[in-house]
Design a protein around this motif. Structure first.
Motif, PDB file in Angstrom:
ATOM      1  N   ASN A 166      15.209  22.772  -0.610  1.00 21.63           N
ATOM      2  CA  ASN A 166      13.956  23.529  -0.601  1.00 21.63           C
ATOM      3  C   ASN A 166      13.379  23.559   0.811  1.00 21.63           C
ATOM      4  OD1 ASN A 166      14.051  23.920  -3.347  1.00 21.63           O
ATOM      5  ND2 ASN A 166      12.905  22.046  -3.778  1.00 21.63           N
ATOM      6  N   GLY A 167      12.921  24.743   1.207  1.00 18.01           N
ATOM      7  CA  GLY A 167      12.300  24.870   2.528  1.00 18.01           C
ATOM      8  C   GLY A 167      13.294  24.983   3.666  1.00 18.01           C
ATOM      9  N   ALA A 168      14.579  25.148   3.322  1.00 18.43           N
ATOM     10  CA  ALA A 168      15.589  25.221   4.388  1.00 18.43           C
ATOM     11  C   ALA A 168      15.580  26.560   5.103  1.00 18.43           C
ATOM     12  CB  ALA A 168      16.977  24.967   3.800  1.00 18.43           C
ATOM     13  N   GLY A 169      15.006  27.581   4.451  1.00 16.43           N
ATOM     14  CA  GLY A 169      14.961  28.910   5.079  1.00 16.43           C
ATOM     15  C   GLY A 169      15.793  29.951   4.348  1.00 16.43           C
ATOM     16  N   GLY A 189      16.448  25.628   8.722  1.00 15.69           N
ATOM     17  CA  GLY A 189      16.535  26.930   9.376  1.00 15.69           C
ATOM     18  C   GLY A 189      17.819  27.203  10.126  1.00 15.69           C
ATOM     19  N   ARG A 190      18.783  26.298  10.011  1.00 18.28           N
ATOM     20  CA  ARG A 190      20.044  26.494  10.720  1.00 18.28           C
ATOM     21  C   ARG A 190      21.229  26.303   9.781  1.00 18.28           C
ATOM     22  NH1 ARG A 190      20.336  26.873  16.002  1.00 18.28           N
ATOM     23  NH2 ARG A 190      18.544  26.234  17.241  1.00 18.28           N
ATOM     24  N   ILE A 191      22.308  27.022  10.029  1.00 15.43           N
ATOM     25  CA  ILE A 191      23.515  26.806   9.243  1.00 15.43           C
ATOM     26  C   ILE A 191      24.197  25.534   9.748  1.00 15.43           C
ATOM     27  CG2 ILE A 191      25.850  27.655   8.828  1.00 15.43           C
ATOM     28  CD1 ILE A 191      24.710  30.408   8.482  1.00 15.43           C
ATOM     29  N   VAL A 192      24.460  24.616   8.805  1.00 19.09           N
ATOM     30  CA  VAL A 192      25.112  23.365   9.217  1.00 19.09           C
ATOM     31  C   VAL A 192      26.607  23.368   8.868  1.00 19.09           C
ATOM     32  CG1 VAL A 192      23.038  21.931   9.222  1.00 19.09           C
ATOM     33  CG2 VAL A 192      24.264  22.255   7.081  1.00 19.09           C
ATOM     34  N   ARG A 193      27.000  24.167   7.913  1.00 17.57           N
ATOM     35  CA  ARG A 193      28.426  24.335   7.585  1.00 17.57           C
ATOM     36  C   ARG A 193      28.625  25.732   7.036  1.00 17.57           C
ATOM     37  NH1 ARG A 193      28.839  19.842   9.235  1.00 17.57           N
ATOM     38  NH2 ARG A 193      30.226  18.146   8.615  1.00 17.57           N
ATOM     39  N   LEU A 198      24.137  17.017   4.219  1.00 20.02           N
ATOM     40  CA  LEU A 198      22.696  17.011   4.474  1.00 20.02           C
ATOM     41  C   LEU A 198      22.147  15.619   4.745  1.00 20.02           C
ATOM     42  CD1 LEU A 198      21.318  19.682   2.015  1.00 20.02           C
ATOM     43  CD2 LEU A 198      21.942  19.928   4.388  1.00 20.02           C
ATOM     44  N   ARG A 199      22.724  14.620   4.078  1.00 16.68           N
ATOM     45  CA  ARG A 199      22.168  13.268   4.234  1.00 16.68           C
ATOM     46  C   ARG A 199      22.961  12.422   5.218  1.00 16.68           C
ATOM     47  NH1 ARG A 199      21.401  11.651  -2.118  1.00 16.68           N
ATOM     48  NH2 ARG A 199      19.607  12.946  -2.551  1.00 16.68           N
ATOM     49  N   GLY A 200      24.131  12.894   5.574  1.00 16.26           N
ATOM     50  CA  GLY A 200      25.004  12.079   6.416  1.00 16.26           C
ATOM     51  C   GLY A 200      26.042  11.408   5.550  1.00 16.26           C
TER      52      GLY A 200
END
Lengths: 317, 284
Positions: free
Chosen positions: A43-46, A213-217, A301-303
């Protein structure tokens, strides 16, 4: 240039700020035509902001993007797009049939085609029997089905589905999977925004994970969750020889009555089974296992530490 | 085409939400009360039997009725237009509509057209019924009933445009309050202006005239009053001089000037354009 040669969606460093808050911090991605593309994030990731920018509902602070070869928000592109918003609301004083007819009219659809389009949409989403009832009398699930019907009008080339099953029961979810499958078969592109990761895993060709707000994968579902490198084996009549045999194929742990062999190549599974049987054990079950999309999502997301398995040394019961 | 679709949708919504039914029922009650009131007044005094006295008293009654009606129209226009766009943004309804290949300008102008059709039809029908009832009971018909109805429409459209502009930017409740409050300010400015003229106070007259230009509803109200006044009343007032003639909120010696009317039409066009521009740049 052939319009079909352009990606369905292409963005470059798309940024959206609301005052000091950054909702999207440089979205760069491409979605091919005919692809079912999953867009995941907490939630809130964009996610919804990104969809709004792609549809022209909000304007980007910077960056650029194209949808179906047109600039963001261009009417020429919107004519070929279907959209089910996350917050689905339709005129509750109209009937389902009237809502669909309204959207046909707003889409500039030829009048002669409209009645057939409306009937087809009603049939597809299972609302034919309630077609003339007012939307205000519908359950949330039925309203979401109506929203799906609206998104499917006019044979769109690109369909945005923002949490399409949030209000649906298991039957409804199954129907949505069928609808997405049908869209894919006719070559439409589907942009699926969903929290239900098993759903995404089942229907999507590629997935982007977005955070802050950014693509991580970004990649195919297979590349994200990886090929199975774990094997679960349930064995009766275990012995130290069984443990020793298993250790020759990889690191071994033991969970709930199952041996788990980590890092084993799939083509070595028959040899492993043969070895266990050779030392006198009886094999009850053999299951290749790979991480689910949900596990990978949480890991990313969490590592890695949070997603790691609770390994322990091998040891029979 | 999208503009017309949106306009007709606004009309259909009013019908489905029983707004038209409620308006029709209230109009019937109002017209019935008007007929009954006028018939009672006529029967009270023998003096009413004189045609000139009937005309004079009936004209006062009609102007007071028009004043009440203009207040209802102001509130109606504001509360009809203020949520027209804002509520669709608040509920999320608009998220399904605007991704369709329609221009935002068509959405705003379609809303304006739909509401103008509703208000215009309501004013025309109610005014026609009221004038017909008064004519039937007293035999009196104001000198320019159609012009009066058109002026009242002008007033309602100005306020509706202002409320629709607010609707593109602020919440429904806020927009409604802004429009009604500004209407009140403009009306009071008009009152003060008549007093300023009576006392020949140039600075207050200029200031209140400026308020009238910022929200030109009062110009239309004065036009409506002038259209409802018997010509004998206007002639008598004019003979008494400018200050005396203008020194009443319900007695106007001249219709609004062409320049003021053109200003009002221009004002409406500019505010409507501002609504389109504002909504074009709004993030949803």
């Amino acid at each position: 240039m052939n319009p079909q040669a352009t990606p369905a969606i292409e963005t470059f460093e798309l940024v959206k700020r609301y005052g000091d808050a950054v909702a999207l911090a440089g979205l760069t991605m491409a979605v091919s035509r005919g692809e079912v593309f999953g867009f995941l994030g907490p939630n809130g990731a964009g996610k919804t902001t990104a969809v709004k920018l792609l549809l022209g509902l909000a304007s980007a602070s910077s960056g650029s993007g194209w949808v179906l070869g047109e600039d963001l928000g261009a009417r020429a592109a919107r004519r070929r797009i279907g959209y089910l918003p996350e917050l689905f609301r339709y005129q509750d004083w109209l009937s389902a049939r009237e809502v669909l007819a309204l959207h046909c009219a707003l889409s500039d659809m030829p009048t002669a085609r409209r009645a057939a389009e409306v009937e087809h949409a009603l049939d597809t989403v299972g609302l034919a029997r309630r077609a003339d009832d007012r939307v205000g009398t519908f359950s949330k699930g039925m309203q979401q089905r109506l929203g799906l019907g609206v998104a499917l009008l006019g044979t769109p080339e690109l369909v945005f589905l923002d949490e399409p099953t949030s209000a649906l029961d298991p039957v409804g979810r199954h129907d949505v999977r069928e609808i997405i499958g049908a869209l894919k078969r006719r070559g439409a592109t589907v942009f699926l925004n969903s929290h239900l990761l098993t759903e995404v895993e089942h229907v999507c060709d590629r997935v982007a994970m977005i955070d802050r707000g950014r693509i991580v994968r970004i990649g195919s579902v297979t590349s994200l969750i990886g090929v199975a490198t774990e094997l679960r084996v349930r064995v009766a009549d275990t012995s130290p020889q069984v443990d020793a045999s298993l250790r020759r194929y990889g690191r071994v742990s033991f969970h709930d009555g199952w041996y788990v062999i980590h890092g084993i190549a799939q083509d070595r599974v028959p040899a492993l089974v043969a070895d266990i049987v050779a030392v006198g054990a009886r094999v009850h079950a053999v299951e290749p296992h790979h991480a689910t999309l949900e596990e990978r999502f949480l890991q990313i997301l969490r590592g890695p530490s949070n997603g790691a398995a609770d390994d322990r040394s091998a040891g029979g019961p | 085409m999208a503009l017309l679709t949106i306009a007709l949708l606004a009309v259909r919504e009013a019908a489905r939400r029983r707004l038209l039914t409620a308006a029709a029922a209230l109009t019937i009650v109002l017209v019935g009360l008007t007929g009954w009131s006028v018939s009672r007044l006529v029967s009270l005094h023998d003096a009413w039997k004189s045609p000139s006295t009937v005309a004079l008293h009936a004209s006062i009654f009609v102007i007071l009725l028009a004043w009440g009606f203009s207040m209802v129209l102001a509130v109606g226009a504001a509360f009809l237009a203020a949520p027209a766009i804002a509520s669709e943004v608040e509920t999320g309804l608009i998220l399904a509509v605007l991704p369709r290949p329609i221009r935002r300008s068509d959405f705003v102008l379609g809303k304006w057209l739909g509401l103008a059709l509703l208000l215009g039809a309501y004013i025309a029908l109610t005014a026609a019924l009221e004038f017909a009832t008064i004519k039937a009971v007293t035999g009196y018909l104001p000198p320019h009933p159609i012009a009066a109805a058109l002026y009242l429409m002008g007033e309602a459209f100005v306020l509706m445009t202002l409320a629709l502009f607010a609707s593109t930017r602020v919440a429904s409740m806020t927009g409604g309050i802004i429009a009604i409050a500004l209407f009140g300010v403009a009306w009071i400015a008009g009152m003060v202006q008549t007093i300023a003229i009576a006392f020949n106070n140039q600075s207050i007259e200029t200031a209140t005239a400026a308020v009238g230009l910022l929200l030109p509803t009062d110009a239309f109200w004065r036009g409506a009053v002038f259209s409802l006044e018997p010509s004998a009343v206007v002639a008598t007032a004019n003979a008494a001089g400018r200050s005396a003639a203008d020194n009443t909120p319900f007695g106007i010696s001249a219709p609004p000037s062409t320049a003021l009317l053109l200003w009002s039409f221009g004002w409406t066009a500019v505010v409507l354009s501002a609504a389109v521009l504002t909504f074009n740049h709004r993030d949803l």
